[in-house]
Design a protein around this motif. Structure first.
Motif, PDB file in Angstrom:
ATOM      1  N   PHE A 153      18.228   0.142  -3.365  1.00 53.76           N
ATOM      2  CA  PHE A 153      17.645   0.055  -2.031  1.00 53.76           C
ATOM      3  C   PHE A 153      18.376   0.948  -1.027  1.00 53.76           C
ATOM      4  CE2 PHE A 153      15.706  -3.685  -3.867  1.00 53.76           C
ATOM      5  CZ  PHE A 153      14.492  -3.794  -3.198  1.00 53.76           C
ATOM      6  N   ASN A 203      10.539  -3.483  -5.611  1.00 57.21           N
ATOM      7  CA  ASN A 203      10.603  -2.039  -5.837  1.00 57.21           C
ATOM      8  C   ASN A 203      11.367  -1.409  -4.672  1.00 57.21           C
ATOM      9  OD1 ASN A 203      10.218   0.698  -6.158  1.00 57.21           O
ATOM     10  ND2 ASN A 203       8.009   0.552  -6.533  1.00 57.21           N
ATOM     11  N   PRO A 204      12.539  -0.793  -4.938  1.00 60.20           N
ATOM     12  CA  PRO A 204      13.318  -0.175  -3.857  1.00 60.20           C
ATOM     13  C   PRO A 204      12.537   0.883  -3.087  1.00 60.20           C
ATOM     14  CG  PRO A 204      14.583  -0.270  -5.896  1.00 60.20           C
ATOM     15  CD  PRO A 204      13.182  -0.657  -6.255  1.00 60.20           C
ATOM     16  N   ASN A 205      11.548   1.480  -3.723  1.00 62.87           N
ATOM     17  CA  ASN A 205      10.752   2.506  -3.063  1.00 62.87           C
ATOM     18  C   ASN A 205       9.697   1.920  -2.133  1.00 62.87           C
ATOM     19  OD1 ASN A 205      12.088   4.653  -4.426  1.00 62.87           O
ATOM     20  ND2 ASN A 205      10.857   4.234  -6.248  1.00 62.87           N
ATOM     21  N   GLU A 206       9.418   0.626  -2.282  1.00 61.59           N
ATOM     22  CA  GLU A 206       8.451  -0.057  -1.425  1.00 61.59           C
ATOM     23  C   GLU A 206       9.014  -1.409  -0.989  1.00 61.59           C
ATOM     24  OE1 GLU A 206       4.147   0.313  -2.492  1.00 61.59           O
ATOM     25  OE2 GLU A 206       4.970   0.949  -4.422  1.00 61.59           O
ATOM     26  N   ASP A 256       6.490  -3.990   0.389  1.00 62.95           N
ATOM     27  CA  ASP A 256       5.253  -4.225  -0.366  1.00 62.95           C
ATOM     28  C   ASP A 256       4.798  -5.677  -0.146  1.00 62.95           C
ATOM     29  OD1 ASP A 256       3.231  -4.583  -2.200  1.00 62.95           O
ATOM     30  OD2 ASP A 256       4.418  -4.036  -3.959  1.00 62.95           O
TER      31      ASP A 256
END
Length: 275
Positions: free
Chosen positions: A86, A54-57, A60
């Motif tokens: 990203f 996930n580009p937002n995390e 993770d």
């Protein structure tokens, strides 16, 4: 089996990755386009279908990990990460420039989405083994993927890592050899032949699959088979074409580490967009 929509998306993203590889290396006036273009299909499949990222995390702890062991093919990884979201695709034009985030080889400290700094050949697959073992020890669900070059596997460290992965039954590790037959000094069989690649990895205790590295259906089936293999790591040997997608580069060792001129770039991008 991939749906038609999934296959079309993967192929569309692979095209975007190839276009951005050519543009980035041209802007940098240096880099490695040939071996970057040859892995665009597997990169697209991994990041837009197979991997949990996930580009937002980007950090993770449950994400799947990817290690580009053939770190000189960084333009392929950077283009993939940019297309995935990203960082902005415009940043690709700052490849290898001071005070920007895209070094000549992947750097996990400064580039979002890069899981391991690589470039010294043989070390990436070793790091991937460590990640996979950590996942096993922690009982984590993530999987680890790594791409090696066929010239890279002339490095002894690769075979130490291969022994390690089989010994610890790292079934959560899937690696790929970009078997395009060429390295910077020419034909791999004339430099220091690693053949037969499939039999060697089998002898080291890996589950081995040989596929057309530009056939996303075949690659998807191989990854599915790897996930179903629970007692050993899997090596997918991809038969590829160096410089795939750009006719002037295809099968030419001279394009291993040479940047196109702006005129060539415009021609190559137009060719890629026509397909």
């Amino acid at each position: 089996m991939l749906t038609l929509e999934q296959k079309q998306l993967i192929q569309e993203k692979a095209k975007a990755i190839r276009v951005n590889i050519v543009k980035a290396v041209t802007a940098a006036k240096s880099g490695h386009p040939g071996g970057s273009l040859s892995i665009a299909d597997v990169m697209s499949l991994l990041y837009f279908q197979e991997m949990n990222v996930n580009p937002n995390e980007p950090k993770d702890p449950n994400r799947d990990r990817f290690v580009l062991s053939k770190g000189h093919a960084a333009p392929a990884l950077y283009a993939t990460l940019a297309v995935k979201g990203f960082f902005p695709t415009e940043e690709l034009l700052n490849l290898r420039k001071i005070d920007h985030i895209l070094q000549g080889h992947p750097d996990m400290k400064y580039t979002p989405g890069v899981d391991m700094s690589t470039g010294s050949l043989g070390q990436g697959i070793s790091a991937a083994c460590g990640m996979a073992l950590a996942g096993k020890i922690d009982g984590a669900s993530y999987r680890v993927y790594s791409v090696l070059g066929d010239g890279e596997i002339e490095e002894g460290q690769v075979w130490e890592a291969a022994m390690f992965a089989a010994h610890y039954k790292l079934s959560n590790l899937t690696a790929f050899v970009d078997f395009n037959g060429l390295q910077i000094d020419g034909d791999i069989t004339k430099v220091m032949s690693p053949l037969p690649i499939d039999e060697k990895f089998k002898a080291f205790g890996w589950h081995v699959i040989v596929v057309d590295g530009h056939d996303v259906e075949a690659l998807h089936a191989a990854i599915t088979e790897a996930k179903a293999t629970t007692d050993k790591p899997t090596m997918v040997i991809m038969n590829t074409i160096k410089g795939k997608g750009v006719q002037a580069m295809e099968g030419q060792a001279g394009w291993h580490g040479k940047a196109p001129s702006q005129e060539e770039c415009d021609q190559f991008v137009a060719e890629l967009l026509e397909v």
